[in-house]
Design an enzyme around this catalytic site. Structure first.
Site, short mmCIF file in Angstrom:
data_model
loop_
_atom_site.label_atom_id
_atom_site.label_comp_id
_atom_site.label_asym_id
_atom_site.label_seq_id
_atom_site.Cartn_x
_atom_site.Cartn_y
_atom_site.Cartn_z
N GLU A 176 0.85 -1.36 0.03
CA GLU A 176 0.02 0.07 -0.04
C GLU A 176 0.89 1.38 0.06
O GLU A 176 0.54 2.06 1.01
CB GLU A 176 -1.01 -0.05 1.23
CG GLU A 176 -1.92 -1.25 1.18
CD GLU A 176 -3.14 -1.10 1.93
OE1 GLU A 176 -3.57 -0.14 2.82
OE2 GLU A 176 -4.12 -1.97 1.58
N GLU A 300 -4.92 -8.92 -0.57
CA GLU A 300 -5.79 -8.35 0.57
C GLU A 300 -7.33 -8.20 0.15
O GLU A 300 -7.55 -7.40 -0.60
CB GLU A 300 -5.43 -7.29 1.29
CG GLU A 300 -4.03 -7.16 1.99
CD GLU A 300 -3.64 -6.03 2.93
OE1 GLU A 300 -4.54 -5.29 3.45
OE2 GLU A 300 -2.54 -5.72 3.13
O1 AHR Z 1 -5.41 -5.95 6.69
C1 AHR Z 1 -5.19 -4.89 7.42
C2 AHR Z 1 -4.50 -3.82 6.89
O2 AHR Z 1 -5.39 -3.34 5.75
C3 AHR Z 1 -3.35 -4.00 6.29
O3 AHR Z 1 -2.21 -4.07 7.10
C4 AHR Z 1 -3.11 -3.09 5.21
O4 AHR Z 1 -2.30 -3.28 4.13
C5 AHR Z 1 -4.54 -2.74 4.75
O5 AHR Z 1 -4.91 -1.22 4.58
#
Ligand code: AHR
Length: 496
Positions: A176, A300
């Site tokens: 991110e 994710e």
């Molecule tokens: O999964 C929780 C968080 O969500 C992670 O650390 C981040 O990459 C995303 O914003």
């Protein structure tokens, strides 16, 4: 009420392999995922190897977890790997600024993570630090992990008790980078990527699969800039993060277990958006990579709700209901159906965080409805996708509509066909008729995950309320398959 759907299944169209790595998971130093999840207090009365909890390992092995992403998430861009090697009592303690401001004692580091992966028999996926780490730090981590020879880092690894390199392949270059990973512009990050990736070397017998830190949900420009600026040959994959928020509002996401039909519908609609999201990012990638050499890595995804009342807001602990199971089934169907581009995905997160597979409370452990869906779907791993063609009936709430049924199918190396189907309508049964072409089969068996209410869940008092059960609603009728999907169900059918 009942509706009928006809699905065409033609095995002659099965060409693309569904990468088993679509069924991957994510484990961050966040809340109780690593500490008090995988890695427990030595005094806790559960089976352990070192401090790794073996009941969790056994459960995950059963669903054949193919890979595990670590150490973050946001944590990855503040993690300095050298703090997590060597004698544990000498490792520095630090603050986990991203997640609850708690003490991180670094007792779980590189060796412990790779031991966990060895126990799980899965591939590690490590996310390196671009946000606050140096090029040298990342280069040395790769050398420590992957070089089989004489060098400062390989020697250090041996001093720490590991003779042979682990040969880690999946390698995230930051996480991110548009947000917690450094708040960068895509142009700036693309340049940084090239610099970090240059020195993250491929050692003999250990080529890296380098993954570019990709877009936040609908940010197509992020993907476009990366694809334009980074040569195709220098990246293995580009990531994408998308979370399903029930309300769509980050400041009040909605409860994991207390919600009405309107919020249920909205969650499903938000979850199904993954299909257009994957399609749109793939279209951008196609412009620069028409042969689809670069993978889309959805590393994710999952349902993100408000935390359980009374728990640390920085720990992201949430319950997991039948609604989560339906989102899991639908999302995995979407990934399967985009197998030509999506090669890796990681549900966030494995234990005690967000849409978890497993929840623990001291010695107790429960498998969530989401876990049981992964159990049903493991049949698709490395099988060939059979593209499906059908028109789903609508599920309508307040004049808004979404498809009630979604599905995917594959044929495995033994010629066995598996179809997974989700009926997300809370009231209507849906009967399925399929014309099966090109397949000789003598019968059908199946399994189902279902529950009468969308907000039913497994609690520590009633851990088996929702489990995977035998499905008796399918039969062979000539060469036709007939199945009746109950409301709120995820079904797997095996035809052989
Ligand atoms: O999964 C929780 C968080 O969500 C992670 O650390 C981040 O990459 C995303 O914003």
């Amino acid at each position: 009420a009942q509706t009928a759907v006809t699905i065409d299944v033609n095995t002659a169209n099965a060409k693309t392999v569904i990468s088993k790595d679509i069924y991957g998971h994510f484990s961050e130093h966040l809340g109780r995922c690593i500490y008090d999840g995988f890695w427990v207090d030595p005094a806790l009365n559960v089976p352990k190897k070192d401090r790794i909890r073996l009941d969790i390992v056994d459960a995950l092995k059963k669903i054949k977890v193919p890979n595990l992403r670590w150490p973050g998430g946001c944590f990855a861009d503040e993690y300095h790997w050298r703090d997590g090697i060597g004698p544990r009592e000498q490792r520095p303690k630090m603050v986990n600024t991203n997640w609850g401001g708690v003490v991180e004692d670094n007792s779980f580091g590189t060796h412990e993570f790779l031991e966990l992966c060895a126990l799980l028999e899965c591939e590690p996926y490590i996310a390196g630090n671009v946000g606050s780490g140096t090029v040298e730090e990342m280069a040395k981590w790769v050398e420590y992990l992957n070089f089989d020879g004489i060098s400062p880092m390989a020697n250090l690894r041996k001093e720490n008790g590991r003779e042979k390199p682990w040969k880690v392949a999946f390698w995230g270059v930051g996480n991110e980078s548009w947000g917690c990973g450094g708040n960068m512009t895509p142009e700036y990050y693309a340049d940084l990527y090239k610099r970090y990736a240059t020195y993250a070397r491929d050692y003999p017998g250990a080529p890296l699969k380098k993954i570019v830190s990709g877009a936040n949900s609908w940010d197509l420009n992020w993907t476009e800039v990366l694809m334009k600026n980074i040569p195709i040959r220098d990246m293995w994959g580009v990531s994408l993060h998308y979370y399903t928020l029930p309300t769509g509002n980050w400041s009040k996401k909605g409860s994991a277990t207390v919600f009405d039909e309107k919020e249920y519908f909205q969650t499903m609609k938000n979850g199904l958006a993954m299909d257009s999201l994957v399609r749109k990012h793939s279209e951008v990638m196609d412009k620069y990579d028409p042969q689809k050499k670069v993978a889309l890595v959805v590393d994710e995804w999952g349902v993100w709700t408000d935390v359980e009342p009374g728990t640390n807001p920085g720990f992201l602990y949430q319950q997991n209901s039948m609604r989560d199971a339906l989102i899991a089934g639908a999302t995995l169907n979407i990934f399967n159906n985009h197998a030509e581009r999506v090669k890796v995905a990681s549900l966030a997160q494995t234990v005690n965080v967000l849409q978890a597979l497993i929840l623990t409370e001291k010695e107790k452990m429960l498998l969530t409805p989401t876990y049981h869906v992964f159990d049903l779907y493991k049949v698709h791993m490395d099988a060939k996708l059979i593209p499906l063609n059908f028109k789903s009936p609508d599920y309508v709430v307040d004049g808004d509509k979404i498809p009630a049924v979604n599905a995917s199918a594959s044929i495995d190396s033994n010629g066995v066909v598996h179809i997974t189907l989700v009926n997300l309508d809370p009231k209507k049964k849906i009967s399925i008729n399929t014309a099966l072409n090109g397949l000789k089969w003598s019968g059908v068996t199946g399994r189902i995950v279902t529950s009468p209410k969308f907000n039913d869940y497994n609690s520590f008092d009633n851990p088996n309320k929702i489990v995977a059960a035998q499905f008796k609603g399918a039969k062979k009728n000539g060469n036709q398959l007939r199945a009746e999907l109950p409301p709120l169900s995820v079904v797997e059918l095996t035809l052989k």
